[in-house]
Design an enzyme around this catalytic site. Sequence first.
Site, short mmCIF file in Angstrom:
data_model
loop_
_atom_site.label_atom_id
_atom_site.label_comp_id
_atom_site.label_asym_id
_atom_site.label_seq_id
_atom_site.Cartn_x
_atom_site.Cartn_y
_atom_site.Cartn_z
CD GLU A 5 -2.95 -1.01 2.36
OE1 GLU A 5 -4.07 -1.53 2.20
OE2 GLU A 5 -2.60 -0.45 3.41
CB CYS A 278 1.02 6.56 11.08
SG CYS A 278 2.67 6.06 11.54
#
Length: 291
Positions: A5, A278
């Site tokens: 990703e 994150c």
Amino acid sequence: GLEVESVIIPWLDKGFSTLCVSSQVGCKQGCTFCATGRMGKLRSLTTDEIIVQVYYANKVCRVVSNILNTQNDVNCISDHANVLPKVDNIVFMGMGEPADNADAVVPAVTTLVDRRMFGLAQSKVTISTVAPDPSAFATLGQAPAALAWSVHAVDNSLRRRLVPTTKHSMEELKQGLVQALSSRSNKLRRTMLEVALIEGVNDSDKDAKLLGAFSQSIMDEVAGSKVVVNLIPYNAIDHPTYRTPSMEKVMGFQKMVTDCGVLCYVRTTRGDEDSAACGQLATKKKRAVKK
């Protein structure tokens, strides 16, 4: 095939986008707060596979902007605020540990800053590492980019709890960073220390003061260096006990670090609703195939 990703983070007010790129499929470092760590390391990406993430991100920004501009023209709208800005900042903070794939990461960065290729400024590319060993900083420091260290805790026992693969003390790892920064040009002596703040785990006043003193000690040992602390409120990955601290707690932590004379910022959470923030990056294809 396997998947990785990459995340485009638009900053409409600044007129550019940041691209978070991956260096591996999965990761072997096993950080307990990170979805990628749960995957384990499946394989490292090649230099071309890293660079192509930037190529396609630029294409996505260009195509989306063209579509939005066309729609605005058709509807006689002059406000182009929703146009997806071009990528002008690259962070190696996606899936994988760059130090475990330095042979591909370093030449990829060299290509990204080459004026004949992507032409990014060296200060616009950041490589983040958990620092598997002290030499990781020198190895990644060969790349013409800024360095960032995923610290998460200064206390040795707590750091090993959060990053179970830790084999060296924080002082040993710090000396690796100090040596690497000392050999760099002044403009690349700016470094970032990253901390994923978890409620009741590493967000205490003691943790903040230790982090502030630790950050200051790096600047004291490296002439011309600048350390910036980046606080990242924990992004949920279905961990049974980890929770996101309150913003009041995060701001208090930030103040304590700042009081030590260290610049400290709280990272704006982006992409958490799409599991793209994150610590949340993990591909689902491998799990789907097993069903």
